[in-house]
Each structure stands twice: as structure tokens, then as C-alpha cells.
Design a protein around this motif. Structure first.
Motif, PDB file in Angstrom:
ATOM      1  N   UNK A 360      73.476  20.706   1.821  1.00 53.05           N
ATOM      2  CA  UNK A 360      72.980  20.318   0.497  1.00 53.05           C
ATOM      3  C   UNK A 360      72.682  21.520  -0.380  1.00 53.05           C
ATOM      4  N   UNK A 361      73.365  22.632  -0.169  1.00 51.27           N
ATOM      5  CA  UNK A 361      73.114  23.809  -0.990  1.00 51.27           C
ATOM      6  C   UNK A 361      73.447  23.584  -2.450  1.00 51.27           C
ATOM      7  N   UNK A 362      74.587  22.972  -2.735  1.00 54.74           N
ATOM      8  CA  UNK A 362      74.950  22.686  -4.121  1.00 54.74           C
ATOM      9  C   UNK A 362      74.004  21.698  -4.765  1.00 54.74           C
ATOM     10  N   UNK A 363      73.567  20.689  -4.020  1.00 54.23           N
ATOM     11  CA  UNK A 363      72.630  19.702  -4.547  1.00 54.23           C
ATOM     12  C   UNK A 363      71.306  20.352  -4.918  1.00 54.23           C
ATOM     13  N   UNK A 364      70.813  21.246  -4.060  1.00 58.55           N
ATOM     14  CA  UNK A 364      69.562  21.938  -4.372  1.00 58.55           C
ATOM     15  C   UNK A 364      69.713  22.847  -5.585  1.00 58.55           C
ATOM     16  N   UNK A 365      70.872  23.492  -5.709  1.00 53.30           N
ATOM     17  CA  UNK A 365      71.073  24.426  -6.822  1.00 53.30           C
ATOM     18  C   UNK A 365      71.033  23.694  -8.166  1.00 53.30           C
ATOM     19  N   UNK A 366      71.740  22.582  -8.292  1.00 46.82           N
ATOM     20  CA  UNK A 366      71.775  21.872  -9.578  1.00 46.82           C
ATOM     21  C   UNK A 366      70.479  21.123  -9.840  1.00 46.82           C
ATOM     22  N   UNK A 367      69.752  20.736  -8.795  1.00 45.82           N
ATOM     23  CA  UNK A 367      68.518  19.973  -8.993  1.00 45.82           C
ATOM     24  C   UNK A 367      67.357  20.855  -9.404  1.00 45.82           C
ATOM     25  N   UNK A 368      67.347  22.115  -9.005  1.00 48.38           N
ATOM     26  CA  UNK A 368      66.222  23.003  -9.282  1.00 48.38           C
ATOM     27  C   UNK A 368      66.429  23.878 -10.503  1.00 48.38           C
ATOM     28  N   UNK A 369      67.529  23.684 -11.218  1.00 48.30           N
ATOM     29  CA  UNK A 369      67.792  24.511 -12.397  1.00 48.30           C
ATOM     30  C   UNK A 369      68.259  23.611 -13.535  1.00 48.30           C
ATOM     31  N   UNK A 370      67.363  23.349 -14.475  1.00 49.14           N
ATOM     32  CA  UNK A 370      67.747  22.547 -15.639  1.00 49.14           C
ATOM     33  C   UNK A 370      68.765  23.291 -16.494  1.00 49.14           C
ATOM     34  N   UNK A 371      68.662  24.622 -16.577  1.00 47.09           N
ATOM     35  CA  UNK A 371      69.629  25.385 -17.344  1.00 47.09           C
ATOM     36  C   UNK A 371      71.034  25.281 -16.783  1.00 47.09           C
ATOM     37  N   UNK A 372      71.155  25.277 -15.453  1.00 48.52           N
ATOM     38  CA  UNK A 372      72.469  25.125 -14.843  1.00 48.52           C
ATOM     39  C   UNK A 372      73.056  23.757 -15.140  1.00 48.52           C
ATOM     40  N   UNK A 373      72.225  22.723 -15.121  1.00 47.23           N
ATOM     41  CA  UNK A 373      72.734  21.377 -15.429  1.00 47.23           C
ATOM     42  C   UNK A 373      73.192  21.281 -16.880  1.00 47.23           C
ATOM     43  N   UNK A 375      74.375  23.747 -18.626  1.00 46.82           N
ATOM     44  CA  UNK A 375      75.610  24.525 -18.739  1.00 46.82           C
ATOM     45  C   UNK A 375      76.811  23.759 -18.206  1.00 46.82           C
ATOM     46  N   UNK A 376      76.635  23.061 -17.093  1.00 48.33           N
ATOM     47  CA  UNK A 376      77.744  22.314 -16.503  1.00 48.33           C
ATOM     48  C   UNK A 376      78.116  21.093 -17.324  1.00 48.33           C
ATOM     49  N   UNK A 377      77.152  20.523 -18.029  1.00 50.26           N
ATOM     50  CA  UNK A 377      77.435  19.338 -18.832  1.00 50.26           C
ATOM     51  C   UNK A 377      77.403  18.074 -18.000  1.00 50.26           C
ATOM     52  N   UNK A 378      77.421  16.955 -18.680  1.00 48.33           N
ATOM     53  CA  UNK A 378      77.341  15.674 -17.984  1.00 48.33           C
ATOM     54  C   UNK A 378      75.895  15.292 -17.725  1.00 48.33           C
ATOM     55  N   UNK A 379      75.713  14.080 -17.250  1.00 47.43           N
ATOM     56  CA  UNK A 379      74.376  13.582 -16.957  1.00 47.43           C
ATOM     57  C   UNK A 379      73.876  14.137 -15.628  1.00 47.43           C
ATOM     58  N   UNK A 380      72.551  14.087 -15.464  1.00 48.38           N
ATOM     59  CA  UNK A 380      71.966  14.541 -14.199  1.00 48.38           C
ATOM     60  C   UNK A 380      72.417  13.665 -13.045  1.00 48.38           C
ATOM     61  N   UNK A 381      72.549  12.367 -13.285  1.00 52.18           N
ATOM     62  CA  UNK A 381      72.985  11.464 -12.215  1.00 52.18           C
ATOM     63  C   UNK A 381      74.395  11.812 -11.756  1.00 52.18           C
ATOM     64  N   UNK A 382      75.291  12.161 -12.698  1.00 47.57           N
ATOM     65  CA  UNK A 382      76.662  12.524 -12.329  1.00 47.57           C
ATOM     66  C   UNK A 382      76.676  13.814 -11.517  1.00 47.57           C
ATOM     67  N   UNK A 383      75.925  14.815 -11.953  1.00 52.77           N
ATOM     68  CA  UNK A 383      75.928  16.087 -11.247  1.00 52.77           C
ATOM     69  C   UNK A 383      75.375  15.927  -9.829  1.00 52.77           C
ATOM     70  N   UNK A 384      74.290  15.194  -9.688  1.00 51.41           N
ATOM     71  CA  UNK A 384      73.724  15.000  -8.355  1.00 51.41           C
ATOM     72  C   UNK A 384      74.604  14.109  -7.503  1.00 51.41           C
ATOM     73  N   UNK A 385      75.246  13.134  -8.114  1.00 54.52           N
ATOM     74  CA  UNK A 385      76.149  12.274  -7.349  1.00 54.52           C
ATOM     75  C   UNK A 385      77.351  13.023  -6.810  1.00 54.52           C
TER      76      UNK A 385
END
Length: 477
Positions: A360-373, A375-385
């Protein structure tokens, strides 16, 4: 150019204070800024020793009762003996890695700036620290040796004494050799091999025990435990390693001294604040710095979520230890099913959670950084999914590989296995998406002091759901 000597005390100007004089001066300065008496220090030490001894003996007694309980199932004595040996070897390898991460010699930033940067004999300054560490290692590993022997059913005082001597000898040897490794020059590989050999030996012993156990012919238990032989090897090794460590003290540079201090400060802060992510973040940053340079390659064409999924897969390829731990836990599950047949189902749930958490390294990275989310774009649900796909696939494959380890009576209904696997993925998802801790929550006054209930609730996000999954397995498995 002339070579720089190991210590610069010989070239120091006349009148330069020695390491003992500097240490005495600092000790006097500290005494002027605190009012703790010797009785207070001894009282605190007594409380710590009392609690460690009391709870340690309770843990040993409870573990012995658990091993002898019919609820865990009867296992061959040889199986448990060899698996215990594998566990000790694996623990030794992990301890070696911990010693290498901590130093073990370390200094504070103030000491680095004002003492180790000055022309003071490095060996004379670090020798008392080494003596304290060696004494602590001897006492701690001697107690561990007695605990292991008592857990194995040993009650004879002489046998417990030999176990304590073996533990103390190997503990001193390991710590002294880690100091030698701390002073080694770049390019030497023996510290890495010293940590890898016991891990490989533990994996080999576990594989042999599991294969022979599955075939119906377990390995026999040795007629006698080679405790005296362990002492005969450990004592000379400890003496030689101590001499080498003392000789290597002048070659311990400031970089290695402060690196361990950074790790120790992060561990202490994570313990006080009840936030393991502080230590995990430091470990992860060090891991990626060791990677250094990678070979770049293009992603396959597709939508944005497809590129994110490829990046998550590539993260695992550049972090192979996560996959190795995931695979190693498969063998640990089979070993636990042989040693504790009655708890095989519970062990499968717990080890599955540990295995999935490594993915779950990628999941932790996107969940703990609002700036990264953002930058990547899309909704939080999509990124975590997208970043939960790899852990879900890993959980399903791990569950299929370990399902034959369960006895038929523990398998439960046909729908139970996929339900438990989904529960493990949900627990890992909740742990990986945990927001930063909020320290302004409610606390409750108890006879044991103020308990931060809200803080414990936030820290239990994930493990609490895992406990529910374990209860479901106990009642329905």
C-alpha cells in the motif's frame, strides 16, 4: 599529501582538554540545570525493572499455557523446536538491521557540533558509550535467553544459567560487530552479508520444516539443546569483536554518528506522539535515497487511471523488499499452521493484513499529500480506488496460496474465505488512508492517568477493523 591519522590528539596543541575533562565539565553543567536526585533515578529504575520482570514473567507463563492448551492443537515437538530456531535466526537478522540503522553509536547534534568536530581523541570520547551499550546488550540478551529457555519448558537453574550466558555472549558479539561495521569504509559487503545469512538460514529451515510436515514426516527434535556449544562459540567471538570494536572507534565518522541519532529521535517522537508514520516516513525516504538512480521507461498509452496503475506497479518493482516480505509471509503462515494448528485461521488473517500492508505504498503516498492529489488530478475517490487495486490483487493471490495451510475443519463455509479477504483489504485500506493525527480530541481520566481516547481511536483505524475480521474468523471458521 600525508595521510591523516586516525586520531588527531597527537597533533593537538598543548593545553587542549582531554575527552575525560570535557565529559566532566559537561556533567557538572548538566547538574546545575536539573534537580533530580540519585534516589529519584534509582526509584525510576526500580519501577522499570519491576514492571519489565512482572509483565515479562506473565507473558512467558501465558505463552507456555497457550502452547500447551488443547485449543491450539497438538504439534510435533520437533516441528516447534526447528521453527523456534528459525524464528531466533530471523530475529537475529532483524536486530542486526536495527543496529545498523541506529548506529549503534550515536551523538546528539550539539555533541556533533561542539565535541566530535573538535580535536578530541575520538576513541576516548566514544569508549564509555561503547561500554554502556555492551553492558546493556549483555543484560538484555541474557534475559532474552532465559525467557526463551523458560518458554521451552526448561526449569533447571544450571540450564537457565547456560542459556543466559549464551544470550549475553551473542548479544555482545552482535553489538560489537555492528560498531565495527559502523566504522567500515565504503565498499565492504560483509555487514550486508552478516544480516542476510541468518535470514536466509531461517527461510531455508522454515521451508524444510514445512515441506517435511506437509509430507507427514516431521523433523525430529535433537536429543539435547547445544547451549554449551553456543556459549563456547559466543564467548571468544564476543571478546574478539569487543577488541575490534575498540580499535575501530577512531574510524567512526560524524556522518554515521548523526545518522543513527536522526533515526533514534524519529523513533522516540513516534512513540511519544503515538504516530508510527513519523518513523515510517523517515525509513521510506532513506529507502528511496538508497535506490539512487533508476532506469526510466514510458508508460503504455491509455487513460489517466491506467498510467497511475502502471506507476503503482513500477513502485513495487523498484521496492523489491515489499514483494519479498509478501512472499515470505506465505511460508510463515504454513509454519504457523504446523506449530499452532488451532490458530491457523487467525494467523492467516493477521499475516494477510501484514502482507497487504507492504503493497500500500502508493495508497499511503496519495492519501497523506493533498498537494500530490491536486497535481495528479481527478477525485480523491478515483485516486484511492486506483491505488487499492494492487493491494487487492496481492491479497487475493496471497489468500489462494495460503488456503491449503488450513485444516479442513478450519476452512469454514465457502463464502467465508472471500469475505475475510475483502475484510483484510478494507482494513489495509483504512490504515493506508488514515489522515494526520488530531491531538485536540477528548481524553478520559482513569486510575492509570489521562488516556487520550480520541487519539487511540485515530491510531486504531485499520487494526480495529482487522480485529473484527479476526472475530468473524474465530466464530465462523
Amino acid at each position: 599529501m600525508t595521510a591523516v591519522p586516525a586520531t588527531i590528539a597527537e597533533e593537538a596543541p598543548a593545553g587542549l582538554p582531554t575527552a575525560r575533562q570535557v565529559r566532566t565539565h559537561l556533567r557538572r553543567a548538566r547538574r546545575r540545570h536539573h534537580d533530580h536526585s540519585l534516589g529519584d533515578v534509582l526509584g525510576s529504575a526500580y519501577v522499570v525493572v519491576l514492571f519489565v520482570g512482572m509483565y515479562g514473567w506473565f507473558a512467558i507463563s501465558a505463552s507456555r499455557n497457550l502452547l500447551d492448551s488443547p485449543s491450539v492443537g497438538r504439534a510435533e515437538p520437533g516441528v516447534r523446536w526447528w521453527l523456534a530456531l528459525a524464528a531466533l535466526l530471523a530475529g537475529g537478522g532483524l536486530v542486526w538491521r536495527g543496529l545498523r540503522a541506529f548506529g549503534p553509536l550515536l551523538v546528539t547534534p550539539a555533541t556533533q557540533s561542539w565535541v566530535t568536530s573538535a580535536p578530541i581523541d575520538r576513541r576516548a570520547w566514544l569508549a564509555p558509550r561503547l561500554a554502556v551499550l555492551l553492558t546493556g546488550a549483555a543484560v538484555g540478551t541474557a534475559a532474552l535467553g532465559v525467557a526463551v529457555a523458560a518458554l521451552g519448558g526448561v526449569t533447571d537453574a544450571a540450564a537457565l544459567g547456560w542459556a543466559a550466558a549464551a544470550g549475553a555472549g551473542w548479544g555482545v558479539a552482535a553489538l560489537a560487530l555492528s560498531v565495527v561495521a559502523q566504522s567500515s569504509r565504503a565498499g565492504r559487503r560483509w555487514p550486508t552479508l552478516a544480516g542476510a545469512v541468518p535470514m536466509v538460514a531461517a527461510a531455508a529451515i522454515t521451508a524444510v520444516v514445512v515441506l517435511t510436515g506437509r509430507l507427514g514426516e516431521g523433523l525430529p527434535r535433537p536429543s539435547a539443546t547445544p547451549t554449551i556449544a553456543l556459549v563456547a562459540v559466543a564467548v571468544p567471538l564476543a571478546l574478539v569483536a569487543t577488541v575490534l570494536a575498540v580499535r575501530a572507534l577512531p574510524r567512526v565518522d560524524r556522518a554515521t554518528l548523526t545518522t543513527g541519532a536522526q533515526f533514534a529521535n524519529a523513533a522516540a517522537t513516534a512513540t511519544v506522539l503515538l504516530d508510527p508514520s513519523l518513523l515510517a516516513g523517515l525509513v521510506e525516504s532513506r529507502r528511496w535515497r538508497r535506490v539512487g538512480r533508476v532506469r526510466s521507461s514510458r508508460f503504455r498509452a491509455g487513460p489517466g487511471w491506467w498510467a497511475l496503475l502502471q506507476a503503482d506497479v513500477r513502485r513495487l518493482r523498484r521496492h523489491p523488499s515489499a514483494v519479498l516480505i509478501w512472499a515470505g509471509l506465505v511460508g510463515v503462515q504454513y509454519a504457523a499452521a504446523l506449530a499452532l494448528p488451532g490458530l491457523a485461521g487467525v494467523a492467516q488473517v493477521v499475516f494477510a493484513y501484514l502482507a497487504v500492508s507492504r503493497l500500500t505504498g502508493g495508497l499511503r503516498a496519495v492519501s497523506r499529500s493533498a498537494g500530490l492529489r491536486r497535481t495528479l488530478g481527478g477525485s480523491d475517490a478515483l485516486l484511492r480506488g486506483v491505488h487499492v487495486v494492487v493491494p487487492a490483487l496481492g491479497a487475493g493471490l496471497w489468500w489462494l496460496l495460503t488456503l491449503p495451510s488450513l485444516p479442513g475443519v478450519d476452512a469454514g463455509p465457502a463464502w467465508l474465505a472471500p469475505t475475510l479477504a475483502l475484510g483484510v483489504v478494507a482494513a489495509a485500506f483504512r490504515a493506508g488512508t488514515r489522515p494526520p493525527l488530531d491531538y485536540g480530541g477528548a481524553t478520559v481520566n482513569t486510575p492509570f492517568g489521562m488516556v487520550p481516547v480520541d487519539l487511540l481511536r485515530q491510531g486504531a483505524r485499520g487494526p480495529a477493523l482487522l480485529a473484527v475480521v479476526v472475530l468473524v474468523q474465530l466464530f465462523l471458521g
